[in-house]
Motif scaffolding. Structure first.
Motif, PDB file in Angstrom:
ATOM      1  N   ALA A   1     -54.207 -40.419  24.106  1.00  0.00           N
ATOM      2  CA  ALA A   1     -54.465 -41.865  24.165  1.00  0.00           C
ATOM      3  C   ALA A   1     -53.358 -42.861  24.312  1.00  0.00           C
ATOM      4  N   VAL A   2     -52.166 -42.526  23.932  1.00  0.00           N
ATOM      5  CA  VAL A   2     -51.159 -43.426  23.815  1.00  0.00           C
ATOM      6  C   VAL A   2     -50.310 -43.260  25.400  1.00  0.00           C
ATOM      7  N   GLU A   3     -50.405 -41.965  25.670  1.00  0.00           N
ATOM      8  CA  GLU A   3     -49.968 -42.030  26.975  1.00  0.00           C
ATOM      9  C   GLU A   3     -50.806 -42.575  28.333  1.00  0.00           C
ATOM     10  N   ARG A   4     -52.119 -42.264  28.214  1.00  0.00           N
ATOM     11  CA  ARG A   4     -52.924 -42.899  29.018  1.00  0.00           C
ATOM     12  C   ARG A   4     -53.538 -44.341  28.749  1.00  0.00           C
ATOM     13  N   PHE A   5     -53.480 -44.852  27.600  1.00  0.00           N
ATOM     14  CA  PHE A   5     -53.882 -46.127  27.486  1.00  0.00           C
ATOM     15  C   PHE A   5     -52.827 -47.105  26.564  1.00  0.00           C
ATOM     16  N   GLY A   6     -51.970 -46.457  26.412  1.00  0.00           N
ATOM     17  CA  GLY A   6     -50.661 -47.374  26.075  1.00  0.00           C
ATOM     18  C   GLY A   6     -50.643 -47.442  24.514  1.00  0.00           C
ATOM     19  N   GLY A   7     -51.788 -47.081  23.957  1.00  0.00           N
ATOM     20  CA  GLY A   7     -51.588 -47.330  22.351  1.00  0.00           C
ATOM     21  C   GLY A   7     -53.282 -46.719  22.009  1.00  0.00           C
ATOM     22  N   VAL A   8     -53.419 -47.052  20.754  1.00  0.00           N
ATOM     23  CA  VAL A   8     -54.795 -46.938  20.085  1.00  0.00           C
ATOM     24  C   VAL A   8     -55.165 -48.094  19.628  1.00  0.00           C
ATOM     25  N   ASP A   9     -55.934 -48.786  20.194  1.00  0.00           N
ATOM     26  CA  ASP A   9     -56.763 -50.028  19.263  1.00  0.00           C
ATOM     27  C   ASP A   9     -57.733 -49.794  18.425  1.00  0.00           C
ATOM     28  N   VAL A  10     -58.514 -48.850  18.553  1.00  0.00           N
ATOM     29  CA  VAL A  10     -59.572 -48.548  17.806  1.00  0.00           C
ATOM     30  C   VAL A  10     -60.010 -47.171  17.689  1.00  0.00           C
ATOM     31  N   LEU A  11     -60.042 -46.520  16.503  1.00  0.00           N
ATOM     32  CA  LEU A  11     -60.352 -45.090  16.171  1.00  0.00           C
ATOM     33  C   LEU A  11     -61.895 -45.394  15.518  1.00  0.00           C
TER      34      LEU A  11
ATOM     35  N   LEU B   1     -56.604 -37.894  11.564  1.00  0.00           N
ATOM     36  CA  LEU B   1     -56.293 -38.609  12.633  1.00  0.00           C
ATOM     37  C   LEU B   1     -56.080 -40.082  12.475  1.00  0.00           C
ATOM     38  N   THR B   2     -56.531 -40.647  11.406  1.00  0.00           N
ATOM     39  CA  THR B   2     -56.142 -41.972  10.940  1.00  0.00           C
ATOM     40  C   THR B   2     -54.683 -42.065  10.603  1.00  0.00           C
ATOM     41  N   ARG B   3     -54.019 -41.139   9.934  1.00  0.00           N
ATOM     42  CA  ARG B   3     -52.813 -40.913   9.553  1.00  0.00           C
ATOM     43  C   ARG B   3     -51.654 -40.958  11.093  1.00  0.00           C
ATOM     44  N   ALA B   4     -52.228 -40.333  11.856  1.00  0.00           N
ATOM     45  CA  ALA B   4     -51.690 -40.122  13.123  1.00  0.00           C
ATOM     46  C   ALA B   4     -51.672 -41.357  13.891  1.00  0.00           C
ATOM     47  N   VAL B   5     -52.869 -42.348  14.020  1.00  0.00           N
ATOM     48  CA  VAL B   5     -52.975 -43.617  14.615  1.00  0.00           C
ATOM     49  C   VAL B   5     -52.275 -44.627  14.056  1.00  0.00           C
ATOM     50  N   LEU B   6     -52.037 -44.441  12.626  1.00  0.00           N
ATOM     51  CA  LEU B   6     -51.610 -45.781  12.008  1.00  0.00           C
ATOM     52  C   LEU B   6     -50.200 -46.130  12.370  1.00  0.00           C
ATOM     53  N   PRO B   7     -49.181 -45.312  12.725  1.00  0.00           N
ATOM     54  CA  PRO B   7     -48.060 -45.938  13.122  1.00  0.00           C
ATOM     55  C   PRO B   7     -48.242 -46.655  14.728  1.00  0.00           C
ATOM     56  N   HIS B   8     -48.975 -46.225  15.601  1.00  0.00           N
ATOM     57  CA  HIS B   8     -49.207 -47.193  16.615  1.00  0.00           C
ATOM     58  C   HIS B   8     -50.118 -48.387  16.405  1.00  0.00           C
ATOM     59  N   MET B   9     -50.713 -48.372  15.724  1.00  0.00           N
ATOM     60  CA  MET B   9     -51.585 -49.664  14.934  1.00  0.00           C
ATOM     61  C   MET B   9     -50.647 -50.484  14.493  1.00  0.00           C
ATOM     62  N   LEU B  10     -49.672 -50.054  13.514  1.00  0.00           N
ATOM     63  CA  LEU B  10     -48.896 -50.923  12.703  1.00  0.00           C
ATOM     64  C   LEU B  10     -47.946 -51.302  13.804  1.00  0.00           C
ATOM     65  N   ALA B  11     -47.454 -50.856  14.783  1.00  0.00           N
ATOM     66  CA  ALA B  11     -46.364 -51.237  15.597  1.00  0.00           C
ATOM     67  C   ALA B  11     -47.092 -52.493  16.437  1.00  0.00           C
ATOM     68  N   ALA B  12     -48.329 -52.416  16.867  1.00  0.00           N
ATOM     69  CA  ALA B  12     -48.878 -53.458  17.530  1.00  0.00           C
ATOM     70  C   ALA B  12     -49.286 -54.557  16.827  1.00  0.00           C
ATOM     71  N   GLY B  13     -49.529 -54.426  15.526  1.00  0.00           N
ATOM     72  CA  GLY B  13     -49.903 -55.261  14.466  1.00  0.00           C
ATOM     73  C   GLY B  13     -51.387 -55.724  14.526  1.00  0.00           C
ATOM     74  N   ARG B  14     -52.040 -54.483  14.822  1.00  0.00           N
ATOM     75  CA  ARG B  14     -53.485 -54.699  14.942  1.00  0.00           C
ATOM     76  C   ARG B  14     -54.310 -53.400  15.033  1.00  0.00           C
ATOM     77  N   GLY B  15     -55.615 -53.236  14.767  1.00  0.00           N
ATOM     78  CA  GLY B  15     -56.129 -51.909  14.926  1.00  0.00           C
ATOM     79  C   GLY B  15     -57.675 -52.174  13.915  1.00  0.00           C
ATOM     80  N   ALA B  16     -58.529 -51.300  14.598  1.00  0.00           N
ATOM     81  CA  ALA B  16     -59.841 -51.319  13.905  1.00  0.00           C
ATOM     82  C   ALA B  16     -60.104 -49.854  13.675  1.00  0.00           C
TER      83      ALA B  16
END
Length: 253
Positions: free
Chosen positions: A78-88, A123-138
């Protein structure tokens, strides 16, 4: 208010069929780029083709989401193809055998908890660093009517979905000041391919039987997907820690 999902990177688990498939298609319709995570490669690939045929963007990753290596592959893709994870969307799940606690085998307990609760945690633990870096996430989890009451399923499934409810609420509190929202839907009866392997002579199914008269109308997967989409969208920007029954009033009975 617009959904704000156009161009967002979205992971949907269990997206090869049922609620997950309907959810993936709904996000793609809103312009989101969707990763289809599912155990079944054929069904996951079919959903990707369906989205692409409609002009959307999707990619599939298959494997057992209760395994850390598969979780790592999902998030990395997801990070490679989309540049991040906005929604899980943690939607993948399995039913138990409606077993009463005294009838639950170690294998049934461990598998249901692993898929329904541990996989969303991983999965949530794995996406959290990316959401935290972006300052947003759902984050939107699929709980269940069994996460609200004790009469909707067997001991293992009920415990797993109560765990999902607790995980959702704790996430909402822990990360609300860092731009991350966590909510869940609690579906009632829904027309999916999830059919429990029930032993009709066991105590659990017999004890639960009288309560199923309150289920009401069986929902379509698209109705559950609409609720998930709303909770992930900008329209729900101030909704955090909510467990939304999507059950035609079953939770109110």
């Amino acid at each position: 208010m617009a959904s704000g999902l156009d161009g967002r990177g979205v992971i949907v688990t269990g997206a090869g069929s049922g609620i997950g498939r309907a959810t993936a298609l709904a996000f793609a319709t809103e312009g989101a780029r969707v990763l289809i995570a599912d155990l079944n490669a054929e069904s996951a690939g079919a959903v990707v083709k369906e989205i692409e045929a409609a002009g959307g963007t999707a990619v599939a990753v298959t494997g057992d989401l209760s395994e850390q290596s598969v979780v790592d592959q999902v998030v990395a893709t997801a990070v490679e193809r989309f540049g991040g994870v906005d929604v899980l969307v943690n939607n993948a799940g399995i039913m138990d055998r409606m077993s009463a606690l005294g009838e639950v085998s170690d294998a049934e307990w461990e598998r249901v908890i692993r898929v329904n609760l541990t996989a969303p945690f991983l999965l949530t633990r794995a996406v959290l660093p990316h959401m935290l870096a972006a300052g947003r996430g759902a984050i939107v989890n699929t709980a269940s009517e069994a996460g609200l009451r004790g009469s909707a399923a067997g001991a293992a499934y009920t415990a797993s979905k109560h765990g999902v409810v607790g995980l959702t609420k704790n996430l909402a509190v822990m990360y609300r000041d860092q731009g991350i929202r966590a909510n869940a839907i609690a579906p009632g009866g829904t027309a999916t391919g999830m059919i429990p392997d029930i032993d009709g002579d066991a105590h659990g199914p017999k004890a639960l039987g009288p309560y199923f008269g309150n289920v009401g109308r069986v929902a379509q997967p698209e109705e559950q997907a609409a609720a998930i989409l709303f909770l992930a969208s900008d329209a729900a920007a101030n909704i955090n820690g909510a467990i939304l029954p999507v059950d035609n009033g079953w939770a109110a009975v």
